[in-house]
Design a protein around this motif. Structure first.
Motif, PDB file in Angstrom:
ATOM      1  N   UNK A   1      17.187  -1.417  37.092  1.00  0.00           N
ATOM      2  CA  UNK A   1      16.576  -0.509  36.119  1.00  0.00           C
ATOM      3  C   UNK A   1      15.099  -0.833  35.949  1.00  0.00           C
ATOM      4  N   UNK A   2      14.767  -2.114  35.811  1.00  0.00           N
ATOM      5  CA  UNK A   2      13.373  -2.522  35.603  1.00  0.00           C
ATOM      6  C   UNK A   2      12.512  -2.226  36.831  1.00  0.00           C
ATOM      7  N   UNK A   3      13.017  -2.574  38.008  1.00  0.00           N
ATOM      8  CA  UNK A   3      12.261  -2.315  39.241  1.00  0.00           C
ATOM      9  C   UNK A   3      12.070  -0.821  39.444  1.00  0.00           C
ATOM     10  N   UNK A   4      13.105  -0.045  39.183  1.00  0.00           N
ATOM     11  CA  UNK A   4      13.010   1.412  39.322  1.00  0.00           C
ATOM     12  C   UNK A   4      11.983   1.979  38.350  1.00  0.00           C
ATOM     13  N   UNK A   5      11.954   1.446  37.120  1.00  0.00           N
ATOM     14  CA  UNK A   5      10.963   1.878  36.130  1.00  0.00           C
ATOM     15  C   UNK A   5       9.553   1.606  36.631  1.00  0.00           C
ATOM     16  N   UNK A   6       9.337   0.427  37.173  1.00  0.00           N
ATOM     17  CA  UNK A   6       7.998   0.037  37.626  1.00  0.00           C
ATOM     18  C   UNK A   6       7.546   0.879  38.816  1.00  0.00           C
ATOM     19  N   UNK A   7       8.451   1.135  39.746  1.00  0.00           N
ATOM     20  CA  UNK A   7       8.091   1.822  40.991  1.00  0.00           C
ATOM     21  C   UNK A   7       8.162   3.345  40.897  1.00  0.00           C
ATOM     22  N   UNK A   8       8.763   3.875  39.836  1.00  0.00           N
ATOM     23  CA  UNK A   8       8.951   5.335  39.742  1.00  0.00           C
ATOM     24  C   UNK A   8       7.607   6.052  39.642  1.00  0.00           C
ATOM     25  N   UNK A   9       7.445   7.172  40.344  1.00  0.00           N
ATOM     26  CA  UNK A   9       6.202   7.948  40.229  1.00  0.00           C
ATOM     27  C   UNK A   9       6.159   8.702  38.907  1.00  0.00           C
ATOM     28  N   UNK A  10       4.971   9.043  38.461  1.00  0.00           N
ATOM     29  CA  UNK A  10       4.814   9.834  37.244  1.00  0.00           C
ATOM     30  C   UNK A  10       5.043  11.307  37.548  1.00  0.00           C
ATOM     31  N   UNK A  11       5.764  11.976  36.661  1.00  0.00           N
ATOM     32  CA  UNK A  11       5.982  13.420  36.779  1.00  0.00           C
ATOM     33  C   UNK A  11       5.265  14.090  35.617  1.00  0.00           C
TER      34      UNK A  11
ATOM     35  N   UNK B   1      27.191 -10.999  37.334  1.00  0.00           N
ATOM     36  CA  UNK B   1      26.197 -10.711  38.374  1.00  0.00           C
ATOM     37  C   UNK B   1      25.865  -9.216  38.416  1.00  0.00           C
ATOM     38  N   UNK B   2      26.884  -8.356  38.341  1.00  0.00           N
ATOM     39  CA  UNK B   2      26.648  -6.908  38.376  1.00  0.00           C
ATOM     40  C   UNK B   2      25.845  -6.455  37.159  1.00  0.00           C
ATOM     41  N   UNK B   3      26.095  -7.062  35.999  1.00  0.00           N
ATOM     42  CA  UNK B   3      25.339  -6.730  34.788  1.00  0.00           C
ATOM     43  C   UNK B   3      23.868  -7.103  34.958  1.00  0.00           C
ATOM     44  N   UNK B   4      23.616  -8.327  35.443  1.00  0.00           N
ATOM     45  CA  UNK B   4      22.237  -8.796  35.624  1.00  0.00           C
ATOM     46  C   UNK B   4      21.519  -7.985  36.689  1.00  0.00           C
ATOM     47  N   UNK B   5      22.228  -7.697  37.780  1.00  0.00           N
ATOM     48  CA  UNK B   5      21.599  -6.944  38.867  1.00  0.00           C
ATOM     49  C   UNK B   5      21.299  -5.509  38.444  1.00  0.00           C
TER      50      UNK B   5
ATOM     51  N   UNK C   1      21.636   2.875  37.994  1.00  0.00           N
ATOM     52  CA  UNK C   1      20.544   2.028  37.520  1.00  0.00           C
ATOM     53  C   UNK C   1      19.204   2.517  38.045  1.00  0.00           C
ATOM     54  N   UNK C   2      19.181   2.947  39.304  1.00  0.00           N
ATOM     55  CA  UNK C   2      17.938   3.465  39.883  1.00  0.00           C
ATOM     56  C   UNK C   2      17.492   4.734  39.184  1.00  0.00           C
ATOM     57  N   UNK C   3      18.415   5.664  39.016  1.00  0.00           N
ATOM     58  CA  UNK C   3      18.092   6.938  38.366  1.00  0.00           C
ATOM     59  C   UNK C   3      17.708   6.715  36.906  1.00  0.00           C
ATOM     60  N   UNK C   4      18.418   5.819  36.234  1.00  0.00           N
ATOM     61  CA  UNK C   4      18.139   5.558  34.821  1.00  0.00           C
ATOM     62  C   UNK C   4      16.736   4.992  34.652  1.00  0.00           C
ATOM     63  N   UNK C   5      16.326   4.087  35.522  1.00  0.00           N
ATOM     64  CA  UNK C   5      14.973   3.538  35.450  1.00  0.00           C
ATOM     65  C   UNK C   5      13.915   4.600  35.616  1.00  0.00           C
ATOM     66  N   UNK C   6      14.148   5.541  36.530  1.00  0.00           N
ATOM     67  CA  UNK C   6      13.198   6.644  36.734  1.00  0.00           C
ATOM     68  C   UNK C   6      13.119   7.524  35.487  1.00  0.00           C
TER      69      UNK C   6
ATOM     70  N   UNK D   1       8.106  -2.511  21.430  1.00  0.00           N
ATOM     71  CA  UNK D   1       9.255  -1.592  21.476  1.00  0.00           C
ATOM     72  C   UNK D   1       9.241  -0.799  22.780  1.00  0.00           C
ATOM     73  N   UNK D   2       8.714  -1.419  23.809  1.00  0.00           N
ATOM     74  CA  UNK D   2       8.710  -0.812  25.145  1.00  0.00           C
ATOM     75  C   UNK D   2      10.166  -0.605  25.586  1.00  0.00           C
ATOM     76  N   UNK D   3      10.461   0.492  26.289  1.00  0.00           N
ATOM     77  CA  UNK D   3      11.846   0.760  26.711  1.00  0.00           C
ATOM     78  C   UNK D   3      12.495  -0.385  27.469  1.00  0.00           C
ATOM     79  N   UNK D   4      11.724  -1.099  28.298  1.00  0.00           N
ATOM     80  CA  UNK D   4      12.308  -2.208  29.052  1.00  0.00           C
ATOM     81  C   UNK D   4      12.681  -3.374  28.140  1.00  0.00           C
ATOM     82  N   UNK D   5      11.908  -3.600  27.082  1.00  0.00           N
ATOM     83  CA  UNK D   5      12.248  -4.667  26.137  1.00  0.00           C
ATOM     84  C   UNK D   5      13.513  -4.312  25.368  1.00  0.00           C
TER      85      UNK D   5
END
Length: 418
Positions: free
Chosen positions: A86-96, A77-81, A351-356, A34-38
């Motif tokens: 979102x996924x890349x932003x989640x992975x790369x986002x720093x911890x707060x 394409x816009x949906x997939x991108x 998408x970037x902000x949402x992933x963070x 039940x990970x958020x990305x899944x």
């Protein structure tokens, strides 16, 4: 034959599948199905990618007669991108890190106080609900007509429904948060109280016949159970998904049995309406309709004021259907809302902000006390934005649950300090 749209669609499918496998790998590596990305991948699959591929193959549109292949492939394409970003932003986002003093103040309050306060608020919220239903014709009438569109007949009574939502949902959120502290999830009395409260809230939400309201109690309870009682894995994961799916579909079945639907909406298994709304929006904006530049976000609050925009669903209806009918709106995903306001660039920024943001919410569960216990509610409120709109999720959940939840927690902290 124009092969460019097919090439873009194939690229979209490869992009989405690759990102989906990455999301599944992250979830499996953390032993968290039940990970958020899944969950995000499931939402994008059901509301956007699968409908998009279905329309690409069948051309069986419901909201429009013809759609250029180029626009269809662009929407896919816009949906997939957006999902990939979102996924890349989640992975790369720093911890707060959550401030320790804030966490300490919340943790100093005995968790039993949160549970009992939440249960009291939940019961209290049933009073304005009873009044709202009674003055508008009673429970029998509520169950025999489309409660979403036709139930309210007495003007200015929606305030009692909103008050009830705040107390019931806010109280339920407090109960879940408080009961997740320490060994309380294994306490049989606490667990039974949570299950009883969940049953009450489920019956309460299903009376409104709003699937995403019903999803609130189901989603929060499943995530709470997964995080605090028993890890959902394998067959349990599959069976939970099947049960949840049929419970959500119980709403159109009930509408059919009460005569509000002329036929069973079996076609909703592949739900294309929201993707088609996004598709038509790409055709019409900004060619025929200008961008709104954030104007629709003014509808995130319940109260009216001069210059307030129409709800995004009414605006989408005007663009997609060509008319604005009373008590009717077109539902689009958050991608439709963002594109309506800010165009393609807005999709990538969102998408970037949402992933963070979902990364920070996911980290909350590793804290302690009520903060960690609030994870199921926070995650559901955040993810429910994806198939609906920022304004809808904010108005229905943030501005109803938030004031009750924050005020009660602040009051308990002050009382604990006395």
């Amino acid at each position: 034959m124009n092969f460019f749209p097919l090439a873009v669609s194939a690229t979209s499918l490869v992009l989405f599948t690759t990102t989906l496998l990455l999301a599944l790998h992250i979830g499996y590596s953390k032993d968290d199905l039940l990970h958020p990305l899944i969950i995000t991948s499931v939402i994008f699959s059901f509301f956007l990618v699968i409908p998009g591929m279905y329309l690409l193959v069948t051309q069986q549109f419901r909201l429009t007669t013809t759609t250029p292949q180029t626009t269809l492939s662009q929407a896919l394409f816009l949906s997939s991108l957006s999902f990939t970003v979102i996924c890349v932003s989640f992975i790369k986002a720093p911890d707060i890190r959550i401030r320790s003093r804030f966490n300490r103040l919340i943790s100093e309050v005995p968790p039993q106080h949160y549970i009992l306060s939440g249960f009291f608020l939940l019961l209290l919220g049933l009073l304005p609900y009873y009044y709202y239903v009674t003055v508008n014709g009673g429970f029998v009438r509520m169950l025999l007509i489309d409660a979403r569109l036709q139930f309210q007949v007495v003007p200015n009574t929606a305030r009692y429904r909103v008050l009830s939502w705040g107390l019931v949902f806010g109280g339920y959120a407090l109960m879940l948060g408080g009961s997740a502290v320490g060994e309380l999830p294994r306490n049989q009395v606490v667990r039974r109280l949570i299950y009883i409260a969940s049953l009450v809230v489920f019956a309460y939400t299903i009376s409104f016949r709003e699937r995403l309201l019903i999803g609130f109690v189901l989603g929060c309870l499943v995530i709470y159970f997964h995080e605090n009682v028993y890890k959902i894995r394998g067959l349990t994961f599959i069976s939970t998904g099947i049960v949840g799916f049929f419970l959500i579909l119980a709403v159109p079945l009930f509408e059919y049995l009460t005569g509000n639907f002329s036929s069973l909406p079996v076609s909703e298994v592949i739900y294309t309406y929201r993707f088609e709304a996004f598709l038509i929006l790409l055709q019409q904006v900004p060619e025929s309709t200008s961008f709104y530049w954030g104007e629709t976000f003014s509808t995130a609050v319940w109260f009216n004021y001069p210059g307030k925009s129409k709800p995004v669903g009414d605006i989408l209806e005007k663009i997609v259907v060509g008319t604005d009918r009373e008590n009717f709106a077109v539902s689009g995903t958050v991608l439709a809302e963002i594109y309506l306001n800010f165009g393609t660039a807005g999709l990538f920024i969102f998408s970037t902000v949402f992933g963070v943001i979902i990364k920070q919410v996911y980290k909350i569960k590793n804290t302690t006390g009520l903060t960690a216990g609030s994870y199921p509610v926070l995650l559901y409120i955040l993810l429910v934005i994806l198939p609906t709109a920022i304004t809808w999720g904010t108005r229905v959940f943030v501005f109803t649950i938030g004031p009750v939840f924050i005020t009660t927690v602040a009051a308990l902290i002050i009382i604990n300090k006395l």
